[in-house]
Design a protein around this motif. Structure first.
Motif, PDB file in Angstrom:
ATOM      1  N   GLY A 293       0.804  -1.210   0.000  1.00  0.00           N
ATOM      2  CA  GLY A 293       0.000   0.000   0.000  1.00  0.00           C
ATOM      3  C   GLY A 293       0.841   1.266   0.000  1.00  0.00           C
ATOM      4  O   GLY A 293       2.043   1.256   0.302  1.00  0.00           O
ATOM      5  N   TYR A 294       0.183   2.395  -0.340  1.00  0.00           N
ATOM      6  CA  TYR A 294       0.846   3.689  -0.413  1.00  0.00           C
ATOM      7  C   TYR A 294       0.353   4.613   0.710  1.00  0.00           C
ATOM      8  O   TYR A 294      -0.832   4.610   1.035  1.00  0.00           O
ATOM      9  N   PHE A 295       1.252   5.395   1.258  1.00  0.00           N
ATOM     10  CA  PHE A 295       0.871   6.481   2.158  1.00  0.00           C
ATOM     11  C   PHE A 295       1.830   7.642   1.929  1.00  0.00           C
ATOM     12  O   PHE A 295       2.866   7.491   1.247  1.00  0.00           O
ATOM     13  N   ALA A 296       1.485   8.812   2.439  1.00  0.00           N
ATOM     14  CA  ALA A 296       2.281  10.014   2.201  1.00  0.00           C
ATOM     15  C   ALA A 296       2.980  10.466   3.472  1.00  0.00           C
ATOM     16  O   ALA A 296       2.486  10.242   4.584  1.00  0.00           O
ATOM     17  N   LEU A 297       4.112  11.122   3.301  1.00  0.00           N
ATOM     18  CA  LEU A 297       4.869  11.642   4.435  1.00  0.00           C
ATOM     19  C   LEU A 297       5.758  12.784   3.964  1.00  0.00           C
ATOM     20  O   LEU A 297       6.073  12.884   2.770  1.00  0.00           O
ATOM     21  N   PRO A 298       6.160  13.674   4.873  1.00  0.00           N
ATOM     22  CA  PRO A 298       7.027  14.788   4.471  1.00  0.00           C
ATOM     23  C   PRO A 298       8.436  14.309   4.151  1.00  0.00           C
ATOM     24  O   PRO A 298       8.795  13.150   4.442  1.00  0.00           O
ATOM     25  N   ASP A 299       9.224  15.185   3.569  1.00  0.00           N
ATOM     26  CA  ASP A 299      10.628  14.897   3.268  1.00  0.00           C
ATOM     27  C   ASP A 299      11.342  14.544   4.571  1.00  0.00           C
ATOM     28  O   ASP A 299      11.526  15.396   5.439  1.00  0.00           O
ATOM     29  N   GLN A 300      11.733  13.280   4.722  1.00  0.00           N
ATOM     30  CA  GLN A 300      12.296  12.832   5.988  1.00  0.00           C
ATOM     31  C   GLN A 300      13.681  13.404   6.263  1.00  0.00           C
ATOM     32  O   GLN A 300      14.069  13.599   7.414  1.00  0.00           O
ATOM     33  N   ALA A 371       4.537  19.906   0.294  1.00  0.00           N
ATOM     34  CA  ALA A 371       5.181  18.877  -0.513  1.00  0.00           C
ATOM     35  C   ALA A 371       5.274  17.590   0.299  1.00  0.00           C
ATOM     36  O   ALA A 371       5.739  17.602   1.437  1.00  0.00           O
ATOM     37  N   LEU A 372       4.825  16.495  -0.288  1.00  0.00           N
ATOM     38  CA  LEU A 372       4.847  15.199   0.385  1.00  0.00           C
ATOM     39  C   LEU A 372       5.482  14.150  -0.510  1.00  0.00           C
ATOM     40  O   LEU A 372       5.327  14.191  -1.740  1.00  0.00           O
ATOM     41  N   ALA A 373       6.178  13.228   0.110  1.00  0.00           N
ATOM     42  CA  ALA A 373       6.663  12.055  -0.602  1.00  0.00           C
ATOM     43  C   ALA A 373       5.601  10.968  -0.528  1.00  0.00           C
ATOM     44  O   ALA A 373       4.730  10.990   0.345  1.00  0.00           O
TER      45      ALA A 373
END
Length: 397
Positions: A293-300, A371-373
């Motif tokens: 599955g896919y989820f989004a997160l900020p630039d780590q 902006a999210l990865a």
């Protein structure tokens, strides 16, 4: 498939989260009902001043909630760290306690306006932000709140927190690009679930993804189990190739992802999309149903740099939302460095600003683009498959 001990623990924790949901529902409903009055006079055009920009920082010192003092201190620390990075004479911060209440926030905003503040940074809670916006509406002073509740955005109030719409837009656009363009939404029947469903439906426009339907479930293990056959039937009959899961790791996500996957809904045929962070806690990545599955997160990389600098300066880790105070100050400082007034036109610059988790920009309707990865769960770990954009002209925006 027999769940591992880690997965059983997560589902056990989720059960506790489901039992606590009623309290969250009441709070969310109250916040969603708040409206901000449209600004009068010059609106959010900004207030000019000489020298350093006067920033009123509204944080929940004096709150009856036990954790609010810690949050307030972390927000203040981050704001002061940003001010130091901007250099002496750029901004001047005055802290105003809100007690974590709408009345306290209104009184604090009124004092800030009377003291000649040019911008309000904070407050934390949505109803507090709405009240502060009303108090400052006639002054031309913008309010950059720490909320992510879009119900209070607009007029002279912006939300700095990442929103459901922003996350959903990023995921839907990426998924559509991978051929996962027919998306069924699942959501709880409570206020938070309704807000999540509406956010996904609104975000779908222009992404290339089509919402094939939405199936609700009661926020309990029995309620989810009862809804799973309906979700499975609709996923198949609608020709869906992706399913949006709106739950979180402390509540419904472990339960619904396992039960759905056991019916054959998930994996390659029905790719899961997650509205919340699946890597907090990291144990959640062990859930069998979330694999692929896919989820989004900020630039780590960017957010870790902020956390490292904060810890070195203050001797401890920042609160998870402390970066919002830094981002707000960074935007204010960037505008001031250009010799411009902090107001609607400058805050909503299409170029946006550099933030702790990547670039962000404030929209004219009071919401935010961050902006999210996009990460995919592969072999029980999160692998970034689409990095966060570093400008607003590339993929993801």
């Amino acid at each position: 498939m027999r769940p591992t001990a880690i997965v059983r623990n997560l589902i056990g924790r989720a059960s506790g989260g489901l039992r606590r949901a009623a309290t969250v529902v009441v709070a969310t409903a109250a916040l969603a009902a708040c409206n901000v009055a449209a600004p009068g006079g010059s609106g959010a055009g900004g207030v000019r001043g000489d020298g350093a920009v006067k920033v009123a920082l509204l944080v929940p010192y004096g709150s009856s909630r036990g954790s609010d003092t810690t949050v307030a201190r972390s927000l203040e620390n981050a704001a002061r760290m940003a001010a130091a990075d901007l250099g002496a004479g750029s901004v001047e911060i005055e802290v105003y306690p809100t007690q974590g209440t709408a009345g306290g926030a209104s009184a604090a905003a009124t004092r800030a306006v009377q003291a000649g503040s040019q911008v309000i940074l904070g407050p934390l809670y949505a109803d507090n932000a709405a009240a502060a916006g009303v108090a400052a509406a006639g002054s031309g002073i913008p309010v950059l709140s720490f909320s992510n509740n879009t119900a209070i955005a607009g007029g002279n109030v912006w939300v700095l927190g990442n929103t459901f719409e922003n996350t959903a837009r990023r995921l839907l656009q990426y998924a559509a690009g991978q051929g996962r363009n027919r998306v069924l939404v699942t959501h709880a029947t409570d206020q938070a679930g309704q807000v999540a469903r509406e956010a996904i439906q609104a975000a779908a426009r222009g992404t290339g993804a089509q919402i094939t339907g939405a199936v609700p479930y009661e926020l309990s293990q029995a309620g989810i189990a009862s809804a799973v056959p309906t979700i499975a039937e609709q996923a198949r009959s609608s020709g869906s190739n992706a399913v949006f899961l709106t739950g979180n790791t402390a509540g419904d996500l472990p339960v619904i992802s396992q039960l759905l996957s056991e019916t054959g809904i998930g994996g390659e045929d029905f790719r899961y999309l997650g509205l919340t962070r699946w890597d907090i806690p990291a144990d959640a990545l062990q859930l069998p149903g979330l694999q692929g599955g896919y989820f989004a997160l900020p630039d780590q990389g960017a957010i870790q740099q902020f956390r490292t600098r904060y810890s070195a300066r203050y001797g401890g880790a920042p609160h998870p939302i402390a970066n919002l105070a830094y981002d707000g100050m960074a935007a204010i400082g960037a505008i001031a460095a250009r010799g411009q007034t902090v107001g609607r036109n400058t805050l909503t610059s299409r170029a946006g600003f550099a933030g702790t988790g990547g670039v962000f920009r404030l929209r004219g309707d009071g919401t935010i683009d961050r902006a999210l990865a996009v990460a995919q769960v592969v072999n029980r770990s999160a692998q970034v498959v689409s990095p966060a954009p570093n400008s607003f002209g590339g993929a993801g925006f």
